[in-house]
Design a protein around this motif. Structure first.
Motif, PDB file in Angstrom:
ATOM      1  N   THR A  45      -5.632  27.034   1.640  1.00 41.92           N
ATOM      2  CA  THR A  45      -4.733  26.442   0.658  1.00 41.92           C
ATOM      3  C   THR A  45      -3.427  27.215   0.752  1.00 41.92           C
ATOM      4  O   THR A  45      -3.389  28.416   0.463  1.00 41.92           O
ATOM      5  N   MET A  46      -2.382  26.552   1.191  1.00 40.48           N
ATOM      6  CA  MET A  46      -1.097  27.210   1.385  1.00 40.48           C
ATOM      7  C   MET A  46      -0.309  27.270   0.089  1.00 40.48           C
ATOM      8  O   MET A  46      -0.360  26.338  -0.720  1.00 40.48           O
ATOM      9  N   GLY A  47       0.431  28.345  -0.080  1.00 38.19           N
ATOM     10  CA  GLY A  47       1.246  28.498  -1.268  1.00 38.19           C
ATOM     11  C   GLY A  47       2.568  27.761  -1.156  1.00 38.19           C
ATOM     12  O   GLY A  47       3.078  27.516  -0.063  1.00 38.19           O
ATOM     13  N   ASN A  48       3.122  27.410  -2.297  1.00 39.87           N
ATOM     14  CA  ASN A  48       4.474  26.851  -2.362  1.00 39.87           C
ATOM     15  C   ASN A  48       5.459  27.961  -2.672  1.00 39.87           C
ATOM     16  O   ASN A  48       5.182  28.838  -3.494  1.00 39.87           O
ATOM     17  N   GLY A  49       6.618  27.950  -2.034  1.00 44.53           N
ATOM     18  CA  GLY A  49       7.619  28.970  -2.310  1.00 44.53           C
ATOM     19  C   GLY A  49       7.093  30.362  -2.010  1.00 44.53           C
ATOM     20  O   GLY A  49       6.648  30.655  -0.901  1.00 44.53           O
ATOM     21  N   ASN A  50       7.106  31.233  -3.017  1.00 50.48           N
ATOM     22  CA  ASN A  50       6.638  32.598  -2.838  1.00 50.48           C
ATOM     23  C   ASN A  50       5.154  32.776  -3.135  1.00 50.48           C
ATOM     24  O   ASN A  50       4.640  33.895  -3.110  1.00 50.48           O
ATOM     25  N   GLU A  51       4.460  31.689  -3.450  1.00 56.39           N
ATOM     26  CA  GLU A  51       3.032  31.794  -3.718  1.00 56.39           C
ATOM     27  C   GLU A  51       2.262  32.144  -2.442  1.00 56.39           C
ATOM     28  O   GLU A  51       2.652  31.775  -1.338  1.00 56.39           O
ATOM     29  N   LYS A  52       1.159  32.843  -2.609  1.00 57.85           N
ATOM     30  CA  LYS A  52       0.350  33.257  -1.467  1.00 57.85           C
ATOM     31  C   LYS A  52      -0.572  32.133  -0.994  1.00 57.85           C
ATOM     32  O   LYS A  52      -0.882  31.205  -1.728  1.00 57.85           O
ATOM     33  N   ASP A  53      -0.988  32.249   0.261  1.00 58.96           N
ATOM     34  CA  ASP A  53      -2.005  31.372   0.818  1.00 58.96           C
ATOM     35  C   ASP A  53      -3.387  31.959   0.515  1.00 58.96           C
ATOM     36  O   ASP A  53      -3.544  33.181   0.448  1.00 58.96           O
ATOM     37  N   TYR A  54      -4.373  31.084   0.388  1.00 57.71           N
ATOM     38  CA  TYR A  54      -5.772  31.494   0.283  1.00 57.71           C
ATOM     39  C   TYR A  54      -6.506  30.885   1.468  1.00 57.71           C
ATOM     40  O   TYR A  54      -6.408  29.683   1.713  1.00 57.71           O
ATOM     41  N   TYR A  55      -7.257  31.696   2.206  1.00 61.65           N
ATOM     42  CA  TYR A  55      -7.904  31.189   3.412  1.00 61.65           C
ATOM     43  C   TYR A  55      -9.239  31.888   3.635  1.00 61.65           C
ATOM     44  O   TYR A  55      -9.485  32.989   3.118  1.00 61.65           O
ATOM     45  N   ASP A  56     -10.101  31.237   4.408  1.00 63.36           N
ATOM     46  CA  ASP A  56     -11.407  31.812   4.722  1.00 63.36           C
ATOM     47  C   ASP A  56     -12.003  31.125   5.940  1.00 63.36           C
ATOM     48  O   ASP A  56     -11.556  30.061   6.362  1.00 63.36           O
ATOM     49  N   ILE A  57     -13.018  31.762   6.505  1.00 62.70           N
ATOM     50  CA  ILE A  57     -13.885  31.140   7.494  1.00 62.70           C
ATOM     51  C   ILE A  57     -15.222  30.911   6.807  1.00 62.70           C
ATOM     52  O   ILE A  57     -15.802  31.833   6.235  1.00 62.70           O
ATOM     53  N   ASP A  71     -20.041  33.109  -2.436  1.00 61.76           N
ATOM     54  CA  ASP A  71     -19.772  34.314  -1.651  1.00 61.76           C
ATOM     55  C   ASP A  71     -18.277  34.631  -1.627  1.00 61.76           C
ATOM     56  O   ASP A  71     -17.708  34.963  -0.589  1.00 61.76           O
ATOM     57  N   ASP A  72     -17.619  34.540  -2.786  1.00 54.69           N
ATOM     58  CA  ASP A  72     -16.158  34.666  -2.832  1.00 54.69           C
ATOM     59  C   ASP A  72     -15.652  36.087  -2.601  1.00 54.69           C
ATOM     60  O   ASP A  72     -14.646  36.294  -1.933  1.00 54.69           O
ATOM     61  N   GLY A  73     -16.339  37.067  -3.197  1.00 54.94           N
ATOM     62  CA  GLY A  73     -15.797  38.415  -3.264  1.00 54.94           C
ATOM     63  C   GLY A  73     -15.385  39.022  -1.943  1.00 54.94           C
ATOM     64  O   GLY A  73     -14.348  39.685  -1.856  1.00 54.94           O
ATOM     65  N   SER A  74     -16.170  38.819  -0.891  1.00 54.75           N
ATOM     66  CA  SER A  74     -15.879  39.449   0.400  1.00 54.75           C
ATOM     67  C   SER A  74     -15.412  38.460   1.450  1.00 54.75           C
ATOM     68  O   SER A  74     -15.308  38.811   2.627  1.00 54.75           O
ATOM     69  N   SER A  75     -15.101  37.224   1.045  1.00 53.59           N
ATOM     70  CA  SER A  75     -14.862  36.184   2.041  1.00 53.59           C
ATOM     71  C   SER A  75     -13.550  35.429   1.887  1.00 53.59           C
ATOM     72  O   SER A  75     -13.134  34.726   2.803  1.00 53.59           O
ATOM     73  N   THR A  76     -12.879  35.540   0.736  1.00 58.30           N
ATOM     74  CA  THR A  76     -11.603  34.869   0.527  1.00 58.30           C
ATOM     75  C   THR A  76     -10.469  35.863   0.704  1.00 58.30           C
ATOM     76  O   THR A  76     -10.519  36.962   0.162  1.00 58.30           O
ATOM     77  N   PHE A  77      -9.456  35.466   1.451  1.00 55.53           N
ATOM     78  CA  PHE A  77      -8.330  36.354   1.742  1.00 55.53           C
ATOM     79  C   PHE A  77      -7.020  35.695   1.312  1.00 55.53           C
ATOM     80  O   PHE A  77      -6.934  34.468   1.214  1.00 55.53           O
ATOM     81  N   THR A  78      -6.013  36.515   1.046  1.00 53.92           N
ATOM     82  CA  THR A  78      -4.702  36.008   0.658  1.00 53.92           C
ATOM     83  C   THR A  78      -3.632  36.576   1.573  1.00 53.92           C
ATOM     84  O   THR A  78      -3.776  37.670   2.116  1.00 53.92           O
ATOM     85  N   CYS A  79      -2.571  35.812   1.718  1.00 53.44           N
ATOM     86  CA  CYS A  79      -1.464  36.240   2.573  1.00 53.44           C
ATOM     87  C   CYS A  79      -0.297  35.296   2.327  1.00 53.44           C
ATOM     88  O   CYS A  79      -0.493  34.141   1.915  1.00 53.44           O
ATOM     89  N   LYS A  80       0.901  35.771   2.540  1.00 54.29           N
ATOM     90  CA  LYS A  80       2.062  34.890   2.633  1.00 54.29           C
ATOM     91  C   LYS A  80       2.436  34.853   4.107  1.00 54.29           C
ATOM     92  O   LYS A  80       3.048  35.782   4.622  1.00 54.29           O
ATOM     93  N   ALA A  81       2.012  33.799   4.780  1.00 53.67           N
ATOM     94  CA  ALA A  81       2.180  33.715   6.230  1.00 53.67           C
ATOM     95  C   ALA A  81       2.965  32.479   6.609  1.00 53.67           C
ATOM     96  O   ALA A  81       3.051  31.519   5.847  1.00 53.67           O
ATOM     97  N   TYR A  82       3.536  32.496   7.802  1.00 56.31           N
ATOM     98  CA  TYR A  82       4.248  31.321   8.306  1.00 56.31           C
ATOM     99  C   TYR A  82       3.487  30.681   9.461  1.00 56.31           C
ATOM    100  O   TYR A  82       3.866  29.608   9.945  1.00 56.31           O
ATOM    101  N   GLU A  83       2.404  31.320   9.897  1.00 51.95           N
ATOM    102  CA  GLU A  83       1.662  30.783  11.027  1.00 51.95           C
ATOM    103  C   GLU A  83       0.258  31.369  11.028  1.00 51.95           C
ATOM    104  O   GLU A  83       0.052  32.525  10.646  1.00 51.95           O
ATOM    105  N   TYR A  84      -0.711  30.564  11.446  1.00 50.42           N
ATOM    106  CA  TYR A  84      -2.088  31.030  11.582  1.00 50.42           C
ATOM    107  C   TYR A  84      -2.571  30.756  12.996  1.00 50.42           C
ATOM    108  O   TYR A  84      -2.500  29.629  13.475  1.00 50.42           O
ATOM    109  N   ASP A  85      -3.055  31.794  13.652  1.00 49.82           N
ATOM    110  CA  ASP A  85      -3.666  31.646  14.975  1.00 49.82           C
ATOM    111  C   ASP A  85      -5.163  31.486  14.788  1.00 49.82           C
ATOM    112  O   ASP A  85      -5.812  32.331  14.168  1.00 49.82           O
ATOM    113  N   ILE A  86      -5.716  30.420  15.317  1.00 49.89           N
ATOM    114  CA  ILE A  86      -7.145  30.151  15.201  1.00 49.89           C
ATOM    115  C   ILE A  86      -7.770  30.297  16.585  1.00 49.89           C
ATOM    116  O   ILE A  86      -7.412  29.572  17.512  1.00 49.89           O
ATOM    117  N   VAL A  87      -8.679  31.245  16.703  1.00 48.52           N
ATOM    118  CA  VAL A  87      -9.238  31.626  17.998  1.00 48.52           C
ATOM    119  C   VAL A  87     -10.691  31.165  18.080  1.00 48.52           C
ATOM    120  O   VAL A  87     -11.530  31.626  17.314  1.00 48.52           O
TER     121      VAL A  87
END
Length: 285
Positions: A88-100, A200-216
């Protein structure tokens, strides 16, 4: 960046009320890459389908991750079991939330590495090959093609047995009642940074303000190659191994510069503020 020794067919699905990405399903051969732009505030998921066959009209099937029997998923989700990148990407200065997530089972190892705008961000993922150690009762075995007879995916306990305690449904539809199962613990032990069950949220959800995500995809594959799979190794082999080590054993914190070096052989960083999702499929070696 993907070391899989076969083509994959990535699929994308937007969250409720979100526009679909410009590409919702496509083929990516080894060594190919696609950059997909997404609008700020976008949310959704990305996965890889395997063992696909489509006709000239884009109709067909996939052994894993199928989305309605079409090349273009076009609003259809993945059929479990499948490994997912969710964001879930943030708007403006809001952070992104992401997980695998491997809550819906597992078909391929993958790593997601954000390129942060303001500060270092965490890479995450599931770099272990869960298919190799998948319990017999959860195995999905390939029925044709080059992977016939091989375990091509590992079901979740929910998908395999359909019981409320595994699916976190019914009376178990809350974090107090729904606890890690024997099977989700196996997944978690192999992939400590990935979602293994619904709460399983505690150890699996991450936040970042990023402009690009590399998926490997398949970052470990260079270590498990068979003689018949050998191909010239690209110059990013060491980088991929470092990313794999980062995700396989916590902590996963790293700097933007290190993540950039580890996930891509190019240090060219996008100057544009528009959020970009980057899917990279690497040559298997």
């Amino acid at each position: 960046m993907n070391n899989c020794p076969y083509a994959i067919w990535p699929g994308t699905l937007a969250g409720s009320g979100m526009p679909q990405l410009p590409m919702t399903g496509f083929r990516l051969d080894s060594g190919k890459s696609v950059k997909i732009p997404a609008v700020p505030g976008w949310s959704g998921r990305i996965w890889a389908r395997t063992g696909c066959s489509f006709d000239e009209y884009g109709v067909g099937t996939c052994q894993t991750g199928d989305c309605g029997g079409r090349l273009e998923c076009d609003g259809k989700g993945a059929t479990p079991p499948v490994s997912l990148f969710e964001i879930t990407m943030g708007n403006g200065n809001e952070k992104d939330y992401y997980d695998i997530s491997i809550v819906d089972g597992y078909n391929l190892p993958l790593v997601a590495a954000p390129r942060g705008v303001y500060s270092p961000c965490n890479a995450t993922g599931c770099a272990s090959d869960l298919n190799m150690g998948c319990p017999k009762e959860l195995q999905v075995v390939g029925g044709e093609g080059s992977r016939e007879g091989q375990v091509v995916a590992c079901k979740s306990a929910c998908d395999a047995f359909g019981l409320d305690q595994y699916c976190c449904s019914g009376e178990f539809a809350n974090p107090t009642m729904c606890r890690p199962s024997f099977y989700s613990k196996l997944f978690k032990r192999a992939c400590p940074k990935a979602y293994s069950y619904a709460y399983d949220d505690g150890s699996s959800t991450f936040t970042c303000k990023a402009y690009e995500y590399d998926i490997v995809f398949c970052p470990y594959a260079g270590r498990t190659k068979r003689p018949g799979d050998l191909l010239p190794a690209p110059p990013v082999k060491t980088s991929l191994e470092k990313v794999t080590e980062m995700v396989s054993s916590p902590p996963v914190e790293t700097s933007l510069e290190k993540v950039t070096e580890m996930v891509s052989s190019s240090n060219i960083l996008s100057p544009f503020p528009v959020m970009i999702l980057l899917l990279i499929v690497n040559l298997f070696f």
